[in-house]
Each structure stands twice: as structure tokens, then as C-alpha cells.
Design a protein around this motif. Structure first.
Motif, PDB file in Angstrom:
ATOM      1  N   THR A  87     -70.761   9.218  14.038  1.00 10.80           N
ATOM      2  CA  THR A  87     -70.232   7.952  13.520  1.00 10.80           C
ATOM      3  C   THR A  87     -69.305   8.248  12.349  1.00 10.80           C
ATOM      4  O   THR A  87     -69.676   8.971  11.420  1.00 10.80           O
ATOM      5  CB  THR A  87     -71.376   7.032  13.039  1.00 10.80           C
ATOM      6  N   TRP A  88     -68.097   7.680  12.412  1.00  7.49           N
ATOM      7  CA  TRP A  88     -67.133   7.843  11.324  1.00  7.49           C
ATOM      8  C   TRP A  88     -67.393   6.752  10.292  1.00  7.49           C
ATOM      9  O   TRP A  88     -67.308   5.565  10.598  1.00  7.49           O
ATOM     10  CB  TRP A  88     -65.709   7.754  11.876  1.00  7.49           C
ATOM     11  N   ARG A  89     -67.706   7.144   9.075  1.00  2.00           N
ATOM     12  CA  ARG A  89     -68.098   6.196   8.033  1.00  2.00           C
ATOM     13  C   ARG A  89     -66.892   5.801   7.179  1.00  2.00           C
ATOM     14  O   ARG A  89     -65.908   6.541   7.072  1.00  2.00           O
ATOM     15  CB  ARG A  89     -69.192   6.809   7.157  1.00  2.00           C
ATOM     16  N   GLU A  90     -66.989   4.655   6.542  1.00  2.00           N
ATOM     17  CA  GLU A  90     -65.878   4.132   5.749  1.00  2.00           C
ATOM     18  C   GLU A  90     -65.574   4.995   4.531  1.00  2.00           C
ATOM     19  O   GLU A  90     -64.457   4.961   4.009  1.00  2.00           O
ATOM     20  CB  GLU A  90     -66.179   2.697   5.306  1.00  2.00           C
ATOM     21  N   ASP A  91     -66.573   5.766   4.069  1.00  3.41           N
ATOM     22  CA  ASP A  91     -66.337   6.588   2.875  1.00  3.41           C
ATOM     23  C   ASP A  91     -65.666   7.919   3.211  1.00  3.41           C
ATOM     24  O   ASP A  91     -65.519   8.783   2.341  1.00  3.41           O
ATOM     25  CB  ASP A  91     -67.645   6.836   2.121  1.00  3.41           C
ATOM     26  N   GLY A  92     -65.238   8.096   4.472  1.00  2.00           N
ATOM     27  CA  GLY A  92     -64.529   9.313   4.849  1.00  2.00           C
ATOM     28  C   GLY A  92     -65.424  10.451   5.300  1.00  2.00           C
ATOM     29  O   GLY A  92     -64.950  11.561   5.541  1.00  2.00           O
ATOM     30  N   THR A  93     -66.732  10.196   5.435  1.00  2.00           N
ATOM     31  CA  THR A  93     -67.675  11.221   5.890  1.00  2.00           C
ATOM     32  C   THR A  93     -68.135  10.896   7.313  1.00  2.00           C
ATOM     33  O   THR A  93     -67.706   9.905   7.914  1.00  2.00           O
ATOM     34  CB  THR A  93     -68.894  11.306   4.959  1.00  2.00           C
ATOM     35  N   ARG A  95     -65.499  16.322   7.774  1.00  2.00           N
ATOM     36  CA  ARG A  95     -64.940  15.307   8.676  1.00  2.00           C
ATOM     37  C   ARG A  95     -63.490  15.638   9.005  1.00  2.00           C
ATOM     38  O   ARG A  95     -63.061  15.492  10.158  1.00  2.00           O
ATOM     39  CB  ARG A  95     -65.032  13.924   8.043  1.00  2.00           C
ATOM     40  N   ASP A 144     -61.999  16.080  12.676  1.00  2.43           N
ATOM     41  CA  ASP A 144     -60.863  15.265  13.126  1.00  2.43           C
ATOM     42  C   ASP A 144     -59.725  16.140  13.631  1.00  2.43           C
ATOM     43  O   ASP A 144     -59.099  15.835  14.656  1.00  2.43           O
ATOM     44  CB  ASP A 144     -60.358  14.378  11.988  1.00  2.43           C
TER      45      ASP A 144
END
Length: 297
Positions: A160-166, A192, A196
């Protein structure tokens, strides 16, 4: 009791235990049966004297964990066949103690791939599909504290890609989680970015997170666990580490190194156990005992 009979009984275990455990059961009982045939002893049911003699014979040139695993396999065979179990007899337990005392060497721990080693390795990864994959794999394996089997089994749906960039990663099954409840682990922003970069190069058409690359093209199947070990070793060699250091690295080195780094960074036992999915403090302590951590400094 012939081989066909005990093997047919072992089929009842399929699905209840991991493929690696099943492979060990079959191999261990086969070895016990072959030894009994050579010695003219009965296999199933075995006597306490037979099991004791087998354990002491197996101790030569084998680790304590292997000897103990073979004892468990013999126990499982007797219980599946509903035969009297000789493995808990006092004679067998005394034989196991003799073997353990004779093997006074400490269990060998995989060499730690610590943060400084990882950073040096990452700096030498080329901007190629193989290099991008290896950088993402090593960085993710270190921060998730994964076993190599867990790393090989990861799929895109587990990330899962989180909003905080992790990233948040669900590790769905592990050696200590045979019922597949899974554990959650997290990454840094830099890891991350490496993941990516690898996925941008590879494309999203493969469900496995990491896959083999042939002639510069990704292949839609998971990496083998032995390939992950080889990536660790070859990457360290390319980074200029000497042959002895490279030889002692394994696919487990990222997990060992990350645990030791967390300790020296001041994290408590509960945090380290959660990060690596450990259920036992005793097991974790074996990972940490070689850490360069001076409590008086």
C-alpha cells in the motif's frame, strides 16, 4: 512397516504444514528408515534403544538443529501411525542431552547486513533493470526484516502506497505464522522510491513484486529463495567486500542486520519484535547477541 504405508499416512499432513516442513518430514523419516535397514532394526514402531542409537549416529558431522528435527520427524511418524511413541522415553532424552553436550559450539548466525553495508551496496547498483530490482529488493528486505521466503512471496497487492511517501506492506505468511494471519511492516521514503523506480522499469503486468530478468526483460514468476541469497552475495562482491565476508552472507543477513541496527539505535525489545514479527524474546536475542551495542557508552 513398509515405506508405502508411512508415506500414505503422511499425506494427511498436506495442507496443514508448509511445503518445507513436509519435505523435511519425508527426508528425515527416509534417512531413519535407511539407517534402520543398514543396522537390521525395525523402523515403525521403533524402540527407544533404536532411536537413541540413531540420534548419536546422526550427531557426527550434523548440527544440533538437524538432529533434533529428525527426532521430531520420527515422533510425528509414530503418532500418525498411532504407534507407541519411543521418542519421549528417558533413554532417548538422555541420548539427546549427550548429543547436545558434545556439540558445545554455538549455533552459527548469519552475518549481519547492517545499514552501513546496505548503503555501500546500494551505491554500486547500476541503473539497469537488474540493478533497479536488486536495489529495491535489498532495501525492502532490510526494512521489512523479512526472511527470504517472505520476500520472494510478496505480490503487488500486498503493498500500500501511503500519503506520507512510505509503504505499508502486508507479509501474508511466514515461518512463525503458519496460519497466514500476516503482519504489517513499514518502509522509509527512500525505500519506496527504490520500489517505485523498479516498478516503473518493470511495469505493472506481473503480480509478483520481484521477478527474474532474462535478456533485460522481466519474467512473470517469483524469484526463487536461492536467487535472493545469490543477489545478496553478488551485490556485496560488486561493492568490493572481500571473499570471506561475502561467503558468510546469506538471504537471512538483511533480517539479522536490521534487528541489530534497531537495537543500537535505541529501540526497545517490543518495537524490534513487532518490526520483525518475532513471537519469542529468546529467538530475537540470538539475532541481537552479535550487535555492537555497548550499554555503558
Amino acid at each position: 512397516m513398509n515405506t508405502l504405508e508411512w508415506r500414505s499416512e503422511f499425506l494427511r499432513l498436506e495442507g496443514a504444514y508448509s511445503p518445507a516442513t513436509m519435505k523435511s518430514y519425508y527426508s528425515d523419516v527416509d534417512i531413519f528408515a535407511a539407517w534402520c535397514a543398514e543396522e537390521g532394526r525395525n523402523v515403525l514402531p521403533a524402540t527407544a534403544d533404536t532411536v537413541s542409537a540413531f540420534l548419536e549416529a546422526q550427531a557426527l558431522g550434523r548440527s544440533m538443529s538437524t538432529v533434533q528435527r529428525r527426532l521430531y520427524s520420527i515422533r510425528k511418524a509414530h503418532r500418525l501411525m498411532r504407534l507407541p511413541d519411543p521418542t519421549l522415553d528417558e533413554e532417548v532424552l538422555l541420548a539427546l542431552r549427550r548429543v547436545r553436550r558434545a556439540k558445545n559450539a554455538r549455533p552459527k548466525q548469519a552475518l549481519a547486513l547492517t545499514r552501513d553495508v546496505l548503503d555501500r551496496i546500494l551505491r554500486t547498483q547500476p541503473e539497469t533493470p537488474v540493478g533497479l530490482r536488486n536495489a529495491a529488493l535489498l532495501s525492502l528486505g532490510y526494512e521489512l526484516l523479512t526472511r527470504r521466503s517472505e520476500l520472494a512471496a510478496l505480490r503487488l497487492e500486498d503493498v500500500t502506497w501511503r500519503e506520507d511517501g512510505t509503504l505499508r506492506v502486508l507479509i501474508p505468511r511466514s515461518k512463525a505464522d503458519q496460519f497466514g494471519q500476516g503482519r504489517l511492516a513499514f518502509t522509509s521514503v527512500s525505500t519506496r522510491e527504490r520500489v517505485d523506480a523498479w516498478l516503473s522499469c518493470r511495469g505493472a503486468h506481473i503480480s509478483w513484486l520481484f521477478c527474474p530478468i532474462y535478456a533485460g526483460k522481466p519474467i512473470a514468476r517469483p524469484l526463487g529463495t536461492s536467487t535472493i541469497r545469490d543477489i545478496v552475495k553478488s551485490s556485496a562482491k560488486a561493492a568490493g567486500y572481500d571473499a570471506t565476508f561475502v561467503r558468510d552472507l546469506s538471504g537471512h543477513s538483511m533480517r539479522v542486520g536490521a534487528a541489530q541496527d534497531l537495537l543500537t539505535a535505541g529501540h526497545d525489545t517490543a518495537a524490534i519484535m513487532r518490526a520483525g514479527g518475532w513471537k519469542s524474546v529468546a529467538v530475537l536475542s540470538r539475532y541481537l547477541e552479535a550487535a555492537e551495542h555497548n550499554v555503558w557508552n
